[in-house]
Design a protein around this motif. Structure first.
Motif, PDB file in Angstrom:
ATOM      1  N   SER A  73       0.831  -1.198   0.000  1.00  0.00           N
ATOM      2  CA  SER A  73       0.000   0.000   0.000  1.00  0.00           C
ATOM      3  C   SER A  73       0.867   1.249   0.000  1.00  0.00           C
ATOM      4  N   LEU A  74       0.275   2.341  -0.442  1.00  0.00           N
ATOM      5  CA  LEU A  74       0.961   3.624  -0.412  1.00  0.00           C
ATOM      6  C   LEU A  74       1.291   4.016   1.023  1.00  0.00           C
ATOM      7  N   GLY A  75       0.400   3.708   1.957  1.00  0.00           N
ATOM      8  CA  GLY A  75       0.642   4.031   3.352  1.00  0.00           C
ATOM      9  C   GLY A  75       1.852   3.299   3.914  1.00  0.00           C
ATOM     10  N   ASP A  76       1.978   2.011   3.616  1.00  0.00           N
ATOM     11  CA  ASP A  76       3.119   1.238   4.111  1.00  0.00           C
ATOM     12  C   ASP A  76       4.424   1.743   3.505  1.00  0.00           C
ATOM     13  N   TYR A  77       4.393   2.078   2.226  1.00  0.00           N
ATOM     14  CA  TYR A  77       5.577   2.628   1.572  1.00  0.00           C
ATOM     15  C   TYR A  77       6.020   3.925   2.240  1.00  0.00           C
ATOM     16  N   LEU A  78       5.082   4.825   2.498  1.00  0.00           N
ATOM     17  CA  LEU A  78       5.420   6.103   3.117  1.00  0.00           C
ATOM     18  C   LEU A  78       5.936   5.914   4.540  1.00  0.00           C
ATOM     19  N   ASP A  79       5.321   4.994   5.292  1.00  0.00           N
ATOM     20  CA  ASP A  79       5.780   4.744   6.658  1.00  0.00           C
ATOM     21  C   ASP A  79       7.209   4.224   6.671  1.00  0.00           C
ATOM     22  N   GLU A  80       7.505   3.311   5.774  1.00  0.00           N
ATOM     23  CA  GLU A  80       8.847   2.733   5.717  1.00  0.00           C
ATOM     24  C   GLU A  80       9.885   3.794   5.349  1.00  0.00           C
ATOM     25  N   GLU A  81       9.552   4.623   4.383  1.00  0.00           N
ATOM     26  CA  GLU A  81      10.486   5.658   3.966  1.00  0.00           C
ATOM     27  C   GLU A  81      10.670   6.713   5.061  1.00  0.00           C
ATOM     28  N   PHE A  82       9.601   7.040   5.774  1.00  0.00           N
ATOM     29  CA  PHE A  82       9.712   8.003   6.871  1.00  0.00           C
ATOM     30  C   PHE A  82      10.627   7.466   7.965  1.00  0.00           C
ATOM     31  N   SER A  83      10.464   6.201   8.300  1.00  0.00           N
ATOM     32  CA  SER A  83      11.273   5.598   9.358  1.00  0.00           C
ATOM     33  C   SER A  83      12.751   5.586   9.015  1.00  0.00           C
ATOM     34  N   ALA A  84      13.069   5.574   7.724  1.00  0.00           N
ATOM     35  CA  ALA A  84      14.469   5.537   7.286  1.00  0.00           C
ATOM     36  C   ALA A  84      15.031   6.937   7.036  1.00  0.00           C
ATOM     37  N   SER A  85      14.219   7.978   7.244  1.00  0.00           N
ATOM     38  CA  SER A  85      14.665   9.348   6.952  1.00  0.00           C
ATOM     39  C   SER A  85      15.125  10.055   8.213  1.00  0.00           C
ATOM     40  N   GLU A  86      15.711  11.218   8.042  1.00  0.00           N
ATOM     41  CA  GLU A  86      16.166  11.998   9.191  1.00  0.00           C
ATOM     42  C   GLU A  86      15.006  12.589   9.975  1.00  0.00           C
ATOM     43  N   LEU A  87      13.799  12.547   9.400  1.00  0.00           N
ATOM     44  CA  LEU A  87      12.640  13.112  10.073  1.00  0.00           C
ATOM     45  C   LEU A  87      12.284  12.352  11.343  1.00  0.00           C
ATOM     46  N   ILE A  88      12.685  11.095  11.411  1.00  0.00           N
ATOM     47  CA  ILE A  88      12.296  10.257  12.536  1.00  0.00           C
ATOM     48  C   ILE A  88      12.741  10.846  13.865  1.00  0.00           C
ATOM     49  N   SER A  89      13.825  11.640  13.848  1.00  0.00           N
ATOM     50  CA  SER A  89      14.377  12.196  15.093  1.00  0.00           C
ATOM     51  C   SER A  89      13.932  13.637  15.371  1.00  0.00           C
ATOM     52  N   ILE A  90      13.101  14.194  14.490  1.00  0.00           N
ATOM     53  CA  ILE A  90      12.677  15.588  14.642  1.00  0.00           C
ATOM     54  C   ILE A  90      11.340  15.646  15.363  1.00  0.00           C
ATOM     55  N   GLU A  91      11.282  16.402  16.439  1.00  0.00           N
ATOM     56  CA  GLU A  91      10.060  16.505  17.216  1.00  0.00           C
ATOM     57  C   GLU A  91       8.928  17.117  16.376  1.00  0.00           C
ATOM     58  N   GLY A  92       7.790  16.463  16.406  1.00  0.00           N
ATOM     59  CA  GLY A  92       6.616  16.957  15.689  1.00  0.00           C
ATOM     60  C   GLY A  92       6.556  16.557  14.233  1.00  0.00           C
ATOM     61  N   ALA A  93       7.683  16.032  13.679  1.00  0.00           N
ATOM     62  CA  ALA A  93       7.701  15.700  12.255  1.00  0.00           C
ATOM     63  C   ALA A  93       6.711  14.587  11.917  1.00  0.00           C
ATOM     64  N   LYS A  94       6.603  13.601  12.805  1.00  0.00           N
ATOM     65  CA  LYS A  94       5.686  12.476  12.550  1.00  0.00           C
ATOM     66  C   LYS A  94       4.247  12.961  12.413  1.00  0.00           C
ATOM     67  N   MET A  95       3.847  13.899  13.268  1.00  0.00           N
ATOM     68  CA  MET A  95       2.470  14.396  13.224  1.00  0.00           C
ATOM     69  C   MET A  95       2.194  15.160  11.933  1.00  0.00           C
ATOM     70  N   VAL A  96       3.152  15.980  11.511  1.00  0.00           N
ATOM     71  CA  VAL A  96       2.975  16.715  10.258  1.00  0.00           C
ATOM     72  C   VAL A  96       2.976  15.758   9.074  1.00  0.00           C
ATOM     73  N   PHE A  97       3.820  14.735   9.150  1.00  0.00           N
ATOM     74  CA  PHE A  97       3.861  13.724   8.092  1.00  0.00           C
ATOM     75  C   PHE A  97       2.518  13.000   7.988  1.00  0.00           C
ATOM     76  N   GLU A  98       1.922  12.717   9.135  1.00  0.00           N
ATOM     77  CA  GLU A  98       0.603  12.080   9.130  1.00  0.00           C
ATOM     78  C   GLU A  98      -0.453  13.020   8.542  1.00  0.00           C
ATOM     79  N   TRP A  99      -0.308  14.325   8.795  1.00  0.00           N
ATOM     80  CA  TRP A  99      -1.217  15.291   8.155  1.00  0.00           C
ATOM     81  C   TRP A  99      -1.069  15.221   6.641  1.00  0.00           C
ATOM     82  N   CYS A 100       0.169  15.114   6.154  1.00  0.00           N
ATOM     83  CA  CYS A 100       0.394  14.980   4.709  1.00  0.00           C
ATOM     84  C   CYS A 100      -0.313  13.747   4.160  1.00  0.00           C
TER      85      CYS A 100
END
Length: 502
Positions: free
Chosen positions: A144-171
């Motif tokens: 799924s597109l959702g699983d692809y995005l989750d996997e890529e997010f987890s491998a990005s530098e965003l994983i360590s940025i506060e609040g990034a996950k919530m904004v990513f979920e908004w996207c």
């Protein structure tokens, strides 16, 4: 209202962009014995321009032009002066002019830093661009597109940025709106590459006539009496025996309306939305549609995207605000939340978490428009106006801490509840071969190439769902109507044209 032509040779069912384009293309080529049957009391289909807030219009349905280069909708709008780009650009470019921006709020009332939000959104856009333009590899074939995005997010530098996950979920929530699906975990990532994005970007700055002004160009091209509204179709009989009656007294297709009017025809072009076909196809055709056609209808997805317009006595947002975006700690786009939604109805208590935000509306200084999609949008549609308005007002107060008055009027789109539409537009579920199913959906009955003694092209299919590269769009609908009209024209280039009244 025009009386029905009782001896049509070509019947077009549905007066959206696909149906109007098909009829316009046929009549321009001299095929004048055409009738369009529209179930609703207005033409336009999923285009619905209205004036609930005074003299200026809003669009309850389509309001985007997806790309410019080679887009017949954009070309028509530009040639007829229907775009508002000059007005908006000149305002934006004036020295000292305020540049509108989105305000992103956390549910606790905190305003997100705009640079941080822009960074997360840019990463998200890059991932989406990669999915659209690159071969992602075999591991994503059934993903799924959702699983692809989750996997890529987890491998990005965003994983360590506060609040990034919530904004990513908004996207991801906004992407659900773009794709018309309940969840990105239902949407196939491998099939995105089939969709062709036209150059020029999205364009939603139409002039004061809204999308109706573009529809009017097609309507004016039709001869008087071609369009008949408020006439739902009950049955389509096809493959009728043509050997039992004298020539000219029996046609292969008979269209039977709800009011029991019967129209005989050589060809019927069916342009109704996929959602309507999913609900009615098994009972609408006789003989029944072949299994491969029914499979295509049922395997493709058809989701709901709804708009909620709120009119206030006065503005409460800053002059530079173009939208108030809602960022939850945990929204309905989260996978854990999605999995819990598969069992039970508890999600209905928090349906509002699927609202992406509230955008300002052109030419309506006191109006905001909220966007919601999926099952939550379908649930919203059955609620009372007052409940929806109160809920949206509560959200605006919770997120912004601004002094938000109650809206004086609430206007909503109701596409799922519309019995002749049953949703908004097409999406591709996980595990579906989009090209195979969309080509099957577009295949006419019988085809010209089939070895049948019966007349070919008795029932043809058009609409955005039938276009492999441009599904979901108005230009996809337009081009599909032109495609089916041209299919008939090409057939009669090899046959006596008198049989269709040319």
């Amino acid at each position: 209202m025009s009386a029905i032509n009782r001896d049509p040779k070509i019947v077009v069912i549905g007066a959206g962009f696909a149906g109007l384009t098909a009829a316009s293309h046929l009549t321009k080529h001299g095929y004048l014995n055409v009738t369009i049957l529209e179930a609703m009391d207005r033409p336009g289909g999923r285009v619905h321009t209205t004036k609930p807030f005074g003299e200026n219009v809003i669009d309850l349905g389509a309001n985007w032009i997806h790309g410019q280069d080679g887009n017949p909708i954009f070309i028509m709008a530009k040639e007829h002066g229907l775009l508002a780009e000059n007005d908006s650009c000149s305002t934006m470019c004036l020295p000292g002019a305020v540049t509108p921006k989105d305000y992103f709020f956390h549910q606790n009332g905190k305003l997100f830093d705009s640079d941080e939000v822009e960074h997360v959104c840019q990463v998200f856009d890059n991932l989406m661009s990669k999915a659209f333009n690159e071969e992602l590899g075999p591991k994503y074939k059934e993903t799924s597109l959702g699983d692809y995005l989750d996997e890529e997010f987890s491998a990005s530098e965003l994983i360590s940025i506060e609040g990034a996950k919530m904004v990513f979920e908004w996207c991801k929530r906004v992407e659900c709106t773009d794709e018309a699906c309940s969840s990105l975990y239902e949407f196939s990532v491998s099939q995105l590459r089939l969709y062709t994005a036209l150059e020029g970007g999205f364009f939603n700055s139409l002039g004061p006539g809204g999308y109706q002004a573009i529809l009017d160009i097609l309507l004016k091209s039709l001869p008087l009496g071609v369009l008949v509204c408020s006439t739902p179709v009950k049955f389509i009989k096809w493959n009728l025996n043509q050997g039992t009656s004298p020539p000219g007294e029996m046609y292969p297709v008979k269209v039977i309306c709800d009011n029991d009017e019967e129209l005989e025809a050589d060809h019927a072009i069916v342009t109704v939305p996929l959602g309507y076909l999913q609900e009615k196809a098994t009972e609408m055709f006789y003989p029944p549609l072949p299994d491969w056609k029914i499979r295509a209808i049922n395997r493709l997805g058809f989701g709901t995207v709804s708009k909620i317009f709120l009119e206030f006595e006065k503005t409460f947002w800053p002059v530079d605000c173009s939208g108030i975006q809602l960022v939850w700690e945990q929204g309905h786009e989260d996978k854990d939340m999605y999995m819990s939604m598969l069992d039970g109805d508890s999600w209905k208590d928090t349906w509002y978490k699927k609202i992406c935000g509230f955008d300002t509306v052109a030419r309506h200084p006191n109006v905001l428009c909220g966007w919601i999609t999926g099952k939550e949008a379908e649930y919203m549609e059955i609620l009372d106006d007052n409940i929806v308005g109160e809920t949206c007002t509560r959200l605006l107060r919770l997120f912004t801490n601004w002094d938000v008055s109650n809206p004086v009027r609430v206007v909503r789109s109701l596409w799922k509840e519309n019995p002749y539409v049953r949703g908004s537009y097409t999406y591709i579920p996980v595990g579906v071969d989009a090209q195979k199913e969309q080509e099957a959906l577009a295949e006419p009955l019988p085809s010209v190439s089939c070895n049948s003694t019966n007349k070919p092209l008795q029932v043809l299919f058009a609409g955005e769902a039938t276009h492999v590269n441009y599904y979901t769009t108005t230009h996809g609908a337009y081009l599909s109507g032109e495609r089916e009209a041209q299919r008939i024209i090409n057939y009669y280039k090899k046959s006596p044209v008198s049989s269709v009244g040319k």
